[in-house]
Write a protein that holds these residues in place. Structure first.
Motif, PDB file in Angstrom:
ATOM      1  N   SER A  18       0.857  -1.186   0.000  1.00  0.00           N
ATOM      2  CA  SER A  18       0.000   0.000   0.000  1.00  0.00           C
ATOM      3  C   SER A  18       0.891   1.234   0.000  1.00  0.00           C
ATOM      4  O   SER A  18       2.120   1.138   0.007  1.00  0.00           O
ATOM      5  N   ALA A  19       0.245   2.394   0.039  1.00  0.00           N
ATOM      6  CA  ALA A  19       0.974   3.665   0.065  1.00  0.00           C
ATOM      7  C   ALA A  19       1.054   4.258   1.461  1.00  0.00           C
ATOM      8  O   ALA A  19       1.377   5.436   1.610  1.00  0.00           O
TER       9      ALA A  19
ATOM     10  N   ALA B 134       4.893   5.394   1.434  1.00  0.00           N
ATOM     11  CA  ALA B 134       4.852   5.627  -0.006  1.00  0.00           C
ATOM     12  C   ALA B 134       6.246   5.597  -0.613  1.00  0.00           C
ATOM     13  O   ALA B 134       7.219   6.048   0.004  1.00  0.00           O
TER      14      ALA B 134
ATOM     15  N   CYS C 296       0.514   7.872   2.836  1.00  0.00           N
ATOM     16  CA  CYS C 296      -0.823   8.448   2.698  1.00  0.00           C
ATOM     17  C   CYS C 296      -1.513   8.698   4.031  1.00  0.00           C
ATOM     18  O   CYS C 296      -2.512   9.424   4.085  1.00  0.00           O
TER      19      CYS C 296
ATOM     20  N   GLY D  78      -3.017  11.767  -0.444  1.00  0.00           N
ATOM     21  CA  GLY D  78      -2.721  11.887  -1.863  1.00  0.00           C
ATOM     22  C   GLY D  78      -1.534  11.059  -2.299  1.00  0.00           C
ATOM     23  O   GLY D  78      -1.339  10.838  -3.494  1.00  0.00           O
ATOM     24  N   SER D  79      -0.709  10.588  -1.356  1.00  0.00           N
ATOM     25  CA  SER D  79       0.400   9.702  -1.705  1.00  0.00           C
ATOM     26  C   SER D  79      -0.166   8.391  -2.244  1.00  0.00           C
ATOM     27  O   SER D  79      -1.013   7.772  -1.593  1.00  0.00           O
ATOM     28  N   SER D  80       0.307   7.961  -3.412  1.00  0.00           N
ATOM     29  CA  SER D  80      -0.299   6.792  -4.052  1.00  0.00           C
ATOM     30  C   SER D  80       0.715   5.756  -4.522  1.00  0.00           C
ATOM     31  O   SER D  80       0.312   4.694  -5.007  1.00  0.00           O
ATOM     32  N   ASN D  81       2.012   6.044  -4.389  1.00  0.00           N
ATOM     33  CA  ASN D  81       3.028   5.096  -4.825  1.00  0.00           C
ATOM     34  C   ASN D  81       3.151   3.977  -3.790  1.00  0.00           C
ATOM     35  O   ASN D  81       3.668   4.178  -2.694  1.00  0.00           O
ATOM     36  N   GLN D  82       2.681   2.786  -4.140  1.00  0.00           N
ATOM     37  CA  GLN D  82       2.624   1.694  -3.168  1.00  0.00           C
ATOM     38  C   GLN D  82       3.991   1.027  -2.981  1.00  0.00           C
ATOM     39  O   GLN D  82       4.800   0.974  -3.900  1.00  0.00           O
TER      40      GLN D  82
END
Length: 226
Positions: free
Chosen positions: A19-20, A23, A35, A40-44
């Motif tokens: 998950s992020a 991140a 996140c 808004g952080s989405s880089n898993q």
């Protein structure tokens, strides 16, 4: 990816997540968040997180790269879990290296080890992740790690890589568990075929029918560097 329990895993053992909450997308030597603290952080990333936060016992699924560790003779918080990649077909690939970015804060009993399998059954340790440094509160320090896979990975269709997380219940812990991002395998050049080459020893350049000569075998061939 799959998870295999490899040792003692207590009632509150840590868990591998993707998950992020921690991140990725952070360059080596820099600090990042997740996140939870940075919406808004989405880089898993692949990381180890807690399942429950003692002493309340309220579930807190995946709050980021951390773990619980309180002195407990019953090993409530002890964890020993290996996360394993799918089978990687390295047919026709040679001199293979593994690269990734990571966060880690190991100590003597709480650590992450890079592992490798040539057949998906037996596993060998390639090395422990060193401490990736420190950042401010709610920040994660990222670093780069590279290691060569054993020569048995060359031209092997059954390669797997993995990461082993272990922590015990001794009450001694650091700020982070482990997080991993941008996991990449890179292959080197294919081996060149051997070139036959001989030389005559002891000056024996002329001989008659029925005679013999002593030859020195001096072919050149490709040698794996790992």
């Amino acid at each position: 990816w799959t998870i295999t329990a490899t040792g003692i895993n207590g009632a509150f053992a840590s868990k591998w997540y993707v998950s992020a909450t921690t991140a990725g997308g952070v360059l080596p030597g820099n600090c990042g968040g997740g996140c939870v603290t940075t919406p808004g952080s989405s880089n898993q990333t692949l990381h180890v997180g807690v399942v429950f936060i003692p002493p309340s016992g309220y579930p807190d699924p995946d709050s980021g790269a951390g773990y619980s560790d309180f002195p407990n003779a019953a090993n409530f918080y002890s964890t020993s879990k290996r996360v394993e990649s799918p089978t990687i077909d390295c047919s026709g690939q040679y001199v293979i290296s593994l690269d990734f970015l990571y966060v880690a804060a190991p100590n003597a009993n709480d650590k992450c080890t890079v592992v490798y399998s040539e057949d998906g059954v037996s596993w060998q340790n390639l090395g422990e992740l060193p401490n990736s440094g420190s950042c401010g509160a709610q920040q994660d320090p990222w670093q780069a790690f590279q290691i060569d896979l054993p020569a048995s990975a060359n031209d092997n269709q059954n390669v797997k890589i993995g990461f082993m997380w272990q922590n015990n219940s001794d009450g001694v812990k650091n700020s982070y568990s482990v997080a991993l991002d941008d996991i990449i395998l890179t292959a080197g050049p294919a081996p060149e075929p051997p070139v036959a080459n001989f030389e005559v020893l002891n000056g024996e350049h002329t001989f008659c029918q029925g005679g013999s000569a002593t030859l020195n075998d001096i072919p050149t061939f490709y040698a794996f560097t790992n």
